[in-house]
Scaffold this motif. Structure first.
Motif, short mmCIF file in Angstrom:
data_model
loop_
_atom_site.label_atom_id
_atom_site.label_comp_id
_atom_site.label_asym_id
_atom_site.label_seq_id
_atom_site.Cartn_x
_atom_site.Cartn_y
_atom_site.Cartn_z
N ASN A 121 0.97 -1.01 -0.10
CA ASN A 121 -0.02 0.01 0.03
C ASN A 121 1.07 1.17 -0.06
OD1 ASN A 121 0.82 0.13 2.63
ND2 ASN A 121 -1.38 0.19 3.42
N LEU A 136 -6.92 5.84 -0.83
CA LEU A 136 -6.18 4.78 -1.26
C LEU A 136 -4.95 5.26 -1.86
CD1 LEU A 136 -8.70 2.61 -2.72
CD2 LEU A 136 -7.51 1.92 -0.72
N ASN A 139 -1.22 1.78 -4.64
CA ASN A 139 -1.05 0.29 -4.33
C ASN A 139 -0.67 -0.76 -5.56
OD1 ASN A 139 -2.19 1.64 -1.97
ND2 ASN A 139 -4.00 0.54 -1.97
N SER A 220 -7.24 -2.20 -5.65
CA SER A 220 -6.40 -1.45 -4.77
C SER A 220 -6.91 -1.87 -3.51
CB SER A 220 -6.81 0.11 -5.15
OG SER A 220 -6.06 0.86 -4.14
N ASP A 224 -4.70 -3.00 -0.34
CA ASP A 224 -4.63 -2.47 1.06
C ASP A 224 -4.96 -3.44 2.10
OD1 ASP A 224 -4.19 -0.03 2.12
OD2 ASP A 224 -6.33 0.45 2.44
N TYR A 235 -3.49 1.74 6.75
CA TYR A 235 -4.25 1.38 5.79
C TYR A 235 -5.21 2.70 5.39
CZ TYR A 235 -7.57 -0.17 9.53
OH TYR A 235 -8.19 0.04 10.63
N VAL A 239 -2.41 5.71 5.85
CA VAL A 239 -0.83 5.40 5.40
C VAL A 239 -0.03 6.78 5.61
CG1 VAL A 239 0.50 4.52 3.59
CG2 VAL A 239 -1.82 3.57 4.24
#
Length: 339
Positions: A121, A136, A139, A220, A224, A235, A239
């Motif tokens: 990730n 996100l 990834n 993705s 993760d 996560y 992150v």
């Protein structure tokens, strides 16, 4: 920075392999980012990498905030060791940092005639389908398969429409990016490579729902969950950012960045020689596929990187002026001869 000779050499090798394979966004251009993270005390250059949970075929590794360039190879070698004994090995990683190109780690397994898998990730820059909120990272995931007379098949890709490193390349070159890579803060397409600085976000692979962005979002999410929810790393929006001047979230849900790597013995499924014969047959058939344009051919995953490596080993690795300036700045910082 204070790394051991072993760790410094390994980290340098990961970066150089990225440049050799034509993945300029993850080569020496990234070096200044690691230095800045170290200067902000977010990278530990003498980590005590430990196994915190283990079964015969699985493990969770704590990277002690070390360079991901060092922590991920440790995890993959552990996965390979387990695969050698039991047929497959799976290792999740927490408390790590950016690990370079996923292909480097997967190919460690291919060297042992195994199938290699690596994913990580990353800093939240990507908005899920229908959203304008960055939840996100890009990834990336990589799957690498050994072959016989042909080179390995290496599927190494971000799960976003484009890797953040490609935006950085466009920024250095002063060029726009293709439509469908980024959206602005209101969710409108933009070709400005600097849009992330004003609240924009990268888009998932597919760009929008009509073109399959929900699939990119799903891929993705898998990365993760495997990399962080499984390992105990941060996560989603928790992150920590790769940019040193941005502070990690004040309410972390885990430790550092997470990775997930795996190795599978081919002979756990069929004899290696048989597998390689059929891999060669698979590759050969796709390479001979009829094409729409006679001047084009089907490109097997991993071929562009292999061609780049052949050319760059002969002609050298080109560096843009901005990267040269960064490297010369680091040379002054550490008292090393400038380029």
């Amino acid at each position: 920075m204070g790394c051991s000779d072993e760790h410094a050499s390994l980290a340098a090798d990961v970066l150089l392999q990225a440049d050799l394979r034509g993945i300029d966004s993850h080569g020496v251009a990234r070096l200044i980012g690691y230095v800045r993270l170290w200067e902000s005390k977010r990278i530990n250059t003498n980590p005590k990498i430990t196994i915190v949970h283990e079964t015969p075929t699985t493990a969770t590794v704590d990277g002690d905030a070390g360079l991901g360039l060092v922590v991920a190879p440790f995890a993959m070698r552990l996965a390979i060791q387990k695969a050698g004994q039991y047929g497959s090995g799976w290792v999740s990683v927490r408390n790590s940092n950016h690990f370079g190109i996923a292909g480097y780690h997967s190919l460690l397994a291919v060297e042992k005639e195994m199938i290699g898998i690596a994913m990580t990730n990353a800093s939240p820059l990507v908005a899920p389908t229908y959203s304008n909120e960055r939840l996100l990272g890009t990834n990336p995931m990589c799957y690498a398969f050994p072959a016989g007379k042909y080179p390995p098949v290496v599927v190494d890709m971000a799960t976003s429409a484009a890797a953040n490193g490609k935006l950085e390349i466009a920024q250095r070159a002063g060029k726009p990016v293709p439509e469908g890579w980024i959206q602005d803060a209101k969710g409108n397409y933009t070709t400005d490579p600097h849009a992330l600085k004003s609240g924009g976000s990268l888009l998932p692979l597919g760009s929008d729902k009509e073109h399959g962005s929900h699939k990119g979002f799903g891929l993705s999410a898998v990365v993760d969950i495997f990399s962080a929810v499984l390992s105990g790393a941060n996560y989603g929006p928790w992150v920590p950012p790769f940019v040193a001047f941005l502070q990690p979230p004040a309410d972390p849900v885990g430790l550092g960045i997470g990775h997930f790597v795996g190795a599978m013995r081919v002979d756990g499924f069929r004899p290696v020689d048989e597998f390689k014969i059929h891999m060669d047959n698979w590759i050969g058939r796709f390479k001979s596929a009829s094409t729409i344009d006679p001047d084009q051919k089907v490109i097997i995953p991993g071929e562009p990187e292999l061609e780049a490596a052949k050319e760059r080993k002969t002609k050298g690795i080109p560096l843009v002026d901005a990267v040269v300036a960064d490297l010369n700045g680091l040379a002054k910082r550490f008292g090393i001869e400038e380029l």
